[in-house]
Design an enzyme around this catalytic site. Sequence first.
Site, PDB file in Angstrom:
ATOM      1  N   HIS A  74     -52.058  12.690  17.109  1.00 34.99           N
ATOM      2  CA  HIS A  74     -52.056  11.970  15.832  1.00 34.99           C
ATOM      3  C   HIS A  74     -53.113  12.543  14.891  1.00 34.99           C
ATOM      4  CE1 HIS A  74     -50.278   9.244  18.772  1.00 34.99           C
ATOM      5  NE2 HIS A  74     -49.782   8.513  17.793  1.00 34.99           N
ATOM      6  N   SER A  95     -45.488  12.234  16.832  1.00 32.31           N
ATOM      7  CA  SER A  95     -46.525  11.708  15.943  1.00 32.31           C
ATOM      8  C   SER A  95     -47.308  12.806  15.232  1.00 32.31           C
ATOM      9  CB  SER A  95     -47.489  10.811  16.737  1.00 32.31           C
ATOM     10  OG  SER A  95     -46.812   9.685  17.255  1.00 32.31           O
TER      11      SER A  95
END
Length: 373
Positions: A312, A247
Amino acid sequence: MDRSSLLQLIQEQQLDPENTGFIGADSFAGLVHSHELPLDPAKLDMLVALAQSNEQGQVCYQELVDLISSKRSSSFKRAIANGQRALPRDGLLDEPGLGVYKRFVRYVAYEILPCEVDRRWYFYRHRSCPPPVFMASVTLAQIIVFLCYGARLNKWVLQTYHPEYMKSPLVYHPGHRARAWRFLTYMFMHVGLEQLGFNALLQLMIGVPLEMVHGLLRISLLYLAGVLAGSLTVSITDMRAPVVGGSGGVYALCSAHLANVVMNWAGMRCPYKLLRMVLALVCMSSEVGRAVWLRFSPPLPASGPQPSFMAHLAGAVVGVSMGLTILRSYEERLRDQCGWWVVLLAYGTFLLFAVFWNIFAYDLLGAHIPPPP
């Protein structure tokens, strides 16, 4: 051939006896063919067309020097824009009789590039070799690793809750910080099928077009910078948590592309750009929300690990800073930009701080990390 050699050759051939800075198109073409100048054929054709479209049939050899001296030369782009360049058509959307692949290249040009000059330049110089292999290879490797562990553990959803999953030598775990390769290889492991599907979809839909336009080196640098920043950020801000999934790299690509679209909103010609922007933000926010829930919800079973979501956010920061600098300079070398060096210095400072943090801070702070599997 370097800048000084080319200028000397032009002077020796007396192509510009009055030192006007321009040479005739016919003289320029003869110089190219007689001395086999190292000029890309696509650039040569476009530069000759530019000269022929000039009222005097001349070309500025200063632009020629800059073009030959630099693979990514913004001077040539300016020459086309300022010289009322007549490429074969006014717009790529009017180009008839294109095959499936060339239509895809045209779609990529309008999807990624905000300027019509850049789109036409990319469309006419694009070559299918080398193909965009980096993002496809990374995605394929992630799928293969997931299938291998899924078959081995007989578990396809929330694999991290399997007691054997975290024993993989690829997963980042705070107890294995000394194994430096884990700060990158965790990108091949995923929480489960839903995370893998989300990352693979975005890598192929956004990463492949970006790689087609900006090249393997730039996009691989951006992706890996996001991955590395993700694990290092977790090691600083969430010291007890492991990390799995790509991610960090995916959010670096997505946030860079979305920021580029916003910064060049008026010039982007991709259809339904507002709707697609909203959908992308909703999907990315949902993925972050899912990661936050997995981090703070009671684990199943109670002893299971809870991977961090900070990768993220770190990837998004890398995308907006480093990625935006990379994507807005399609034909200009990064080393010629002051902003690139500022971003690179900031990223290098962060890496240095993170390395020292991982060496000393855990012991100094007395961090109680879970025992490694």
